[in-house]
Design a protein around this motif. Structure first.
Motif, mmCIF file in Angstrom:
data_model
loop_
_atom_site.group_PDB
_atom_site.id
_atom_site.type_symbol
_atom_site.label_atom_id
_atom_site.label_comp_id
_atom_site.label_asym_id
_atom_site.label_seq_id
_atom_site.Cartn_x
_atom_site.Cartn_y
_atom_site.Cartn_z
ATOM 1 N N UNK A 78 4.041 36.935 -12.842
ATOM 2 C CA UNK A 78 3.955 38.325 -13.309
ATOM 3 C C UNK A 78 2.502 38.815 -13.290
ATOM 4 N N UNK A 79 1.594 37.975 -13.796
ATOM 5 C CA UNK A 79 0.180 38.374 -13.813
ATOM 6 C C UNK A 79 -0.326 38.543 -12.385
ATOM 7 N N UNK A 80 0.053 37.618 -11.504
ATOM 8 C CA UNK A 80 -0.397 37.702 -10.107
ATOM 9 C C UNK A 80 0.126 38.974 -9.453
ATOM 10 N N UNK A 81 1.365 39.338 -9.781
ATOM 11 C CA UNK A 81 1.935 40.564 -9.216
ATOM 12 C C UNK A 81 1.181 41.796 -9.714
ATOM 13 N N UNK A 82 0.637 41.697 -10.921
ATOM 14 C CA UNK A 82 -0.105 42.839 -11.469
ATOM 15 C C UNK A 82 -1.447 43.013 -10.766
ATOM 16 N N UNK A 83 -2.112 41.878 -10.493
ATOM 17 C CA UNK A 83 -3.527 41.994 -10.132
ATOM 18 C C UNK A 83 -3.882 41.552 -8.729
ATOM 19 N N UNK A 84 -3.036 40.783 -8.057
ATOM 20 C CA UNK A 84 -3.443 40.484 -6.684
ATOM 21 C C UNK A 84 -2.460 41.083 -5.689
ATOM 22 N N UNK A 85 -2.952 42.158 -5.124
ATOM 23 C CA UNK A 85 -2.324 42.971 -4.093
ATOM 24 C C UNK A 85 -0.843 42.787 -3.880
ATOM 25 N N UNK A 86 -0.040 43.410 -4.753
ATOM 26 C CA UNK A 86 1.402 43.284 -4.607
ATOM 27 C C UNK A 86 2.026 44.626 -4.294
ATOM 28 N N UNK A 87 3.124 44.581 -3.581
ATOM 29 C CA UNK A 87 3.877 45.817 -3.341
ATOM 30 C C UNK A 87 5.223 45.748 -4.029
ATOM 31 N N UNK A 88 5.531 44.642 -4.636
ATOM 32 C CA UNK A 88 6.806 44.534 -5.347
ATOM 33 C C UNK A 88 6.694 43.483 -6.453
ATOM 34 N N UNK A 89 7.775 43.280 -7.196
ATOM 35 C CA UNK A 89 7.770 42.338 -8.313
ATOM 36 C C UNK A 89 7.653 43.081 -9.629
ATOM 37 N N UNK A 90 8.146 42.423 -10.707
ATOM 38 C CA UNK A 90 8.157 43.069 -12.024
ATOM 39 C C UNK A 90 6.750 43.380 -12.520
ATOM 40 N N UNK A 91 5.799 42.477 -12.242
ATOM 41 C CA UNK A 91 4.417 42.692 -12.691
ATOM 42 C C UNK A 91 3.848 43.963 -12.081
ATOM 43 N N UNK A 92 4.072 44.117 -10.774
ATOM 44 C CA UNK A 92 3.571 45.300 -10.071
ATOM 45 C C UNK A 92 4.268 46.550 -10.592
ATOM 46 N N UNK A 93 5.563 46.448 -10.917
ATOM 47 C CA UNK A 93 6.352 47.578 -11.411
ATOM 48 C C UNK A 93 5.825 48.043 -12.780
ATOM 49 N N UNK A 94 5.533 47.060 -13.643
ATOM 50 C CA UNK A 94 4.996 47.387 -14.976
ATOM 51 C C UNK A 94 3.667 48.120 -14.820
ATOM 52 N N UNK A 95 2.814 47.581 -13.951
ATOM 53 C CA UNK A 95 1.487 48.150 -13.723
ATOM 54 C C UNK A 95 1.583 49.578 -13.170
ATOM 55 N N UNK A 96 2.439 49.759 -12.151
ATOM 56 C CA UNK A 96 2.597 51.084 -11.547
ATOM 57 C C UNK A 96 3.117 52.100 -12.549
ATOM 58 N N UNK A 97 4.124 51.713 -13.325
ATOM 59 C CA UNK A 97 4.714 52.619 -14.307
ATOM 60 C C UNK A 97 3.649 53.047 -15.311
ATOM 61 N N UNK A 98 2.820 52.083 -15.693
ATOM 62 C CA UNK A 98 1.765 52.401 -16.661
ATOM 63 C C UNK A 98 0.760 53.393 -16.063
ATOM 64 N N UNK A 99 0.421 53.176 -14.794
ATOM 65 C CA UNK A 99 -0.590 54.034 -14.168
ATOM 66 C C UNK A 99 -0.113 55.478 -14.018
#
Lengths: 254, 268
Positions: free
Chosen positions: A195-216
């Motif tokens: 999840x952390x990796x999806x948030x911070x290292x160049x992801x286009x999908x995954x729950x971590x990236x989704x949480x981050x995008x929604x927040x932004x």
């Protein structure tokens, strides 16, 4: 017996209902900015829409896939290695410091290193998560093997089992309860790192990236929905491993 | 020539196997610099049931553990008909049955387990197990796991596992001391019944003098450390022995004799 089981289920539900009620009250009384904290109904609706109409399911499955892949790699590497290391206290003593050191190092601190090694692709996320999970599994398997009941090993030996047979017929079985502790911790660590990796290292999908995008974009219901999905995943994995443990280590604690 | 051979082989068959079965020579063992056994000798005759009895800390269990090869000795030799323990079929029953049976195997598979180290076909193995179960003659659901059984039942499984290989020597390390009295009586009776006529040389460590005498052909009394043999007292009451055996004059006399030697050794 039956009654107490139902009772416990109700009890667990009561806690969740109280939390939701407090949440609702906080929202209705506008104690928190409604932009930051939407009502539970909005969050739940967003979760449901995401699953049924949207892409939540896609992100959910990507995260499951990465967690499963990293966990599988960790198991394949760490279980045999843990048995070998645990079989000889001298060998384990030689690498104990290394294992403890890296086990204590936050795996997220390894991101830059793994980025350099493996680039920004999917494999980097899987590799870091596998690394973190493997250390926990290795540690527990090795300790399980080292703490195997000596008398059972003696019993096998006195019946004619050689060292390898004692290992296969007794020691590995003896280590299973501790191994399962390692597996359960390992899979939850793998999930956290993915999840952390999806948030911070160049992801286009995954729950971590989704949480981050929604927040932004300040889509708070969406963010809570994704957080909830991550929670469901973590809790589900925990239940799964408890069930597996009951099935395969049925004698544990008896 | 052929006739001569025949005669020779006939002669060999007629000679009974030597009466000495287990021969311990020059056994030495120390713990933390303190000698426990120094140059200890012991000979056990074939098929005899020997109970080991002695003061606390004299190393009763240590002795049978060294003879059975569980515990290494510092010096000395233990031979079974001239062969080392690795070439001998032995059975061993631990006091702590909970940590001796394998909880991941069903009771029946626990009993079968040691057979896989013998060169037997599957049919022969099953026949062995069947014969053993028949000789014990107990009603017990062996498809259960050990942790689903009572302590006595677990120890019974443990005893069956030791006997299924048809051992030449049977070691029993306080096998009944963790069990209630009813179960102890029952297991002693079963064990006696099963050993009857098998000619298994048996070595029992016991902390209960009544039990030591009751089970024994011979009571081996040990001294305090450094341990030596204080006395060997024979008890040849007929078998099967029952509760009535314990009130015979013979039993009372042997027990009194053992007790006297034991107390003399404890005081020394």
């Amino acid at each position: 017996m039956m009654f107490s089981r139902i009772g416990r289920g109700v009890q667990a539900l009561v806690g969740a209902l109280i939390l939701i009620a407090i949440w609702e009250v906080v929202v209705v009384l506008r104690l928190v900015d409604p932009v930051l904290l939407p009502g539970p109904g909005d969050a739940l609706r967003s979760f449901w829409d995401g699953l049924v109409h949207g892409t939540l399911w896609v992100d959910f499955s990507r995260t499951i896939w990465r967690t499963a892949a990293s966990f599988a790699i960790a198991v394949v590497v760490a279980v045999p290695l843990g048995i070998v290391l645990g079989a000889s206290e001298r060998v384990y003593g030689a690498v104990e410091f290394l294992i403890d050191f890296f086990r204590s190092t936050p795996a997220s601190a390894m991101f830059p290193l793994f980025l350099v090694l493996f680039g920004v692709g999917d494999f980097t996320k899987i590799a870091v998560a596998a690394f973190g999970a493997a250390l926990v599994i290795l540690f527990n398997v090795a300790y399980g093997v080292m703490n195997a009941r000596k008398q059972r090993q003696l019993a096998a030996r006195v019946m004619g089992a050689g060292p390898l047979r004692v290992m296969v017929d007794v020691t590995v079985w003896e280590s299973l309860p501790q191994t399962f502790v390692g597996l359960r911790n390992g899979v939850s660590i793998a999930l956290v790192i993915v999840i952390v990796a999806e948030m911070f290292i160049g992801s286009t999908d995954g729950l971590g990236q989704r949480i981050m995008n929604a927040q932004m974009v300040f889509d708070m219901p969406q963010m809570y929905a994704a957080i909830f999905a991550a929670g469901v995943l973590g809790y589900g994995l925990n239940l799964l491993f408890i069930a597996l443990e009951r099935r395969f280590v049925h004698w544990s604690g008896k | 020539m052929r006739a001569a051979m025949k005669q020779v082989s006939g002669a060999v068959a007629a000679v009974p196997p030597p009466a000495d079965h287990v021969v311990v020579k020059g056994l030495s063992k120390g713990f933390a610099g303190q000698p426990l056994y120094a140059d200890f000798d012991l000979t056990l005759s074939r098929g005899s049931f020997v109970s080991v009895f002695g003061p606390n800390g004299c190393g009763k269990s240590t002795l049978i553990n060294m003879i059975s090869g569980i515990l290494p000795m510092d010096r000395g030799s233990v031979l079974f008909d001239g062969r080392p323990v690795s070439e001998t079929r032995i059975g061993y029953v631990f006091q702590n049955y909970r940590e001796a049976v394998f909880p991941w195997l069903r009771a029946i598979d626990n009993i079968r387990y040691p057979l896989k180290f013998l060169p037997l076909s599957k049919a022969e193995r099953e026949a062995r197990v069947e014969a053993l179960l028949a000789s014990f003659d107990v009603k017990l659901d062996l498809n259960r796991y050990p942790y689903e059984m009572s302590g006595g039942q677990q120890q019974l499984v443990s005893i069956m596992r030791a006997l299924v290989v048809d051992p030449e020597v049977l070691f029993l390390d306080e096998p009944f001391s963790a069990l209630d009295y009813e179960m102890t009586l029952f297991l002693r009776d079963r064990l006696q019944h099963v050993l009857e006529g098998r000619g298994v040389t048996s070595l029992l460590v016991s902390h209960d003098l009544d039990e030591a005498v009751f089970m024994a052909d011979e009571v081996l009394l040990l001294t305090k450390r450094p341990t030596t043999v204080a006395a060997r007292i024979a008890f040849d009451a007929p078998r099967p022995r029952t509760a009535d055996t314990t009130v015979t004059a013979d039993f009372v006399r042997v027990k009194a004799e053992c007790l006297e030697i034991f107390q003399r050794e404890v005081r020394r």
